[in-house]
Design a protein around this motif. Structure first.
Motif, short mmCIF file in Angstrom:
data_model
loop_
_atom_site.label_atom_id
_atom_site.label_comp_id
_atom_site.label_asym_id
_atom_site.label_seq_id
_atom_site.Cartn_x
_atom_site.Cartn_y
_atom_site.Cartn_z
N ALA A 144 0.83 -1.21 0.00
CA ALA A 144 0.00 0.00 0.00
C ALA A 144 0.86 1.25 0.00
O ALA A 144 0.56 2.25 -0.70
CB ALA A 144 -0.93 -0.02 1.21
N HIS A 145 1.96 1.23 0.78
CA HIS A 145 2.86 2.37 0.83
C HIS A 145 3.51 2.62 -0.52
O HIS A 145 3.59 3.78 -0.98
CB HIS A 145 3.92 2.14 1.90
CG HIS A 145 4.99 3.20 1.92
ND1 HIS A 145 4.76 4.46 2.42
CD2 HIS A 145 6.29 3.16 1.50
CE1 HIS A 145 5.86 5.18 2.30
NE2 HIS A 145 6.80 4.41 1.75
N ARG A 146 3.96 1.57 -1.19
CA ARG A 146 4.59 1.72 -2.50
C ARG A 146 3.60 2.27 -3.52
O ARG A 146 3.94 3.13 -4.33
CB ARG A 146 5.15 0.38 -2.96
CG ARG A 146 6.40 -0.08 -2.22
CD ARG A 146 7.57 0.87 -2.51
NE ARG A 146 7.90 0.92 -3.92
CZ ARG A 146 8.79 0.12 -4.51
NH1 ARG A 146 9.43 -0.79 -3.78
NH2 ARG A 146 9.05 0.24 -5.79
N ARG A 147 2.37 1.76 -3.49
CA ARG A 147 1.38 2.23 -4.44
C ARG A 147 1.06 3.71 -4.22
O ARG A 147 0.93 4.49 -5.18
CB ARG A 147 0.10 1.39 -4.32
CG ARG A 147 0.23 -0.01 -4.90
CD ARG A 147 -1.03 -0.81 -4.65
NE ARG A 147 -0.92 -2.13 -5.27
CZ ARG A 147 -1.80 -3.10 -5.08
NH1 ARG A 147 -2.86 -2.89 -4.30
NH2 ARG A 147 -1.64 -4.27 -5.67
N ARG A 181 1.72 6.75 -6.85
CA ARG A 181 0.68 7.67 -7.30
C ARG A 181 1.11 9.12 -7.10
O ARG A 181 0.85 10.00 -7.94
CB ARG A 181 -0.62 7.38 -6.55
CG ARG A 181 -1.37 6.14 -7.05
CD ARG A 181 -2.80 6.14 -6.55
NE ARG A 181 -2.88 6.09 -5.10
CZ ARG A 181 -2.94 4.97 -4.39
NH1 ARG A 181 -2.93 3.79 -5.03
NH2 ARG A 181 -3.01 5.00 -3.08
N ARG A 182 1.76 9.41 -5.96
CA ARG A 182 2.20 10.77 -5.71
C ARG A 182 3.26 11.18 -6.71
O ARG A 182 3.29 12.32 -7.17
CB ARG A 182 2.77 10.87 -4.27
CG ARG A 182 1.69 10.82 -3.19
CD ARG A 182 2.24 11.30 -1.87
NE ARG A 182 3.38 10.48 -1.42
CZ ARG A 182 3.27 9.41 -0.65
NH1 ARG A 182 2.06 9.00 -0.27
NH2 ARG A 182 4.33 8.73 -0.30
#
Length: 260
Positions: free
Chosen positions: A248-251, A255-256
């Motif tokens: 989730a952190h990587r995704r 996105r940012r």
């Protein structure tokens, strides 16, 4: 039923994931021989000190055969308690509908010890239908091989590593069916005894339940793998949570970066 299947699956996984100590499948277990004939003339001594050939101890009835030893303070009492409690719930009567037979795999145990343990481990109403036997190493070994009960002596702990379960015999000493583990279905056991009375033979039992028991080389005792299973489940859950958080952190970071 679902819970039982889940437990079996968990035990199977535990057998691979937490196999510390000797592999219980090596030299220990039930090598099932449905339809096999046990040697009826093997010499034994019963709990009253009488010389008793093995076949005579069956009393011409379908018989629950349990192998173990009195000095075992964990697996044997648990197994025997599970068997006697199950038999009590079948509605069948020991001595009338079936015979109960416990054979010690430790040739050092005496008839007096057998008698005392029988009075402690078997309820008064069923005691007359049970016989506890002892024999020399040759007789015990011949019987164990015939029924497929494999065990080994651990001299450093003065203990025997062995499997949990029992065999149902026909009145003529044939092997009718096996039940593995320490807890059993009363309806299945009652049906097995009725079928054994007719000389019927059932297919081999699933060996998965034997994987639920672990011989600890440090203590010389058998223990349920439940704690190991729980540790494995917790570890897998934490790993899954950590992996999910990392993904989730990587995704979110991707996105940012893609939308500054």
């Amino acid at each position: 039923m679902k819970r039982r299947v889940s437990l079996l699956f968990a035990c199977l996984l535990a057998g691979h994931a937490f196999a510390h100590g000797p592999d219980i499948s090596k030299d220990v277990g039930f090598e099932q021989h449905p339809g096999g004939q046990l040697p009826m003339d093997l010499p034994f001594v019963d709990d009253a000190g009488r010389a008793t050939p093995f076949g005579e101890a069956l009393h011409a009835k379908p018989t629950v055969l349990v192998l173990g030893y009195l000095a075992c303070r964990d697996l044997c009492p648990t197994t025997l308690a599970g068997i006697t409690q199950t038999l009590d719930r079948t509605g069948l009567r020991a001595g009338r509908d079936y015979s109960g037979l416990f054979v010690s795999i430790d040739p050092r145990e005496t008839a007096g010890e057998l008698g005392r343990e029988k009075s402690e481990r078997i309820a008064a109403q069923a005691r007359g239908g049970w016989t506890f036997l002892r024999g020399d190493e040759a007789s015990v070994g011949d019987l164990a091989r015939a029924v497929g009960f494999r065990y080994r002596y651990e001299p450093e702990h003065d203990a025997f590593a062995h499997a949990a379960g029992f065999a149902v015999l026909t009145p003529r000493g044939g092997v009718s069916r096996y039940f593995l583990g320490v807890r059993f279905d009363p309806d299945a056991v009652a049906a097995a005894l009725r079928e054994a009375a007719r000389g019927a033979v059932a297919p081999p039992a699933s060996p998965l339940l034997l994987l639920c028991y672990h011989f600890d080389p440090l203590t010389g005792r058998y223990t349920l793998r439940i704690l190991d299973i729980l540790r494995g489940v917790i570890a897998a859950l934490l790993a899954a949570i950590a992996l999910g958080a990392w993904v989730a952190h990587r995704r979110a970071r991707n996105r940012r970066e893609a939308n500054p």
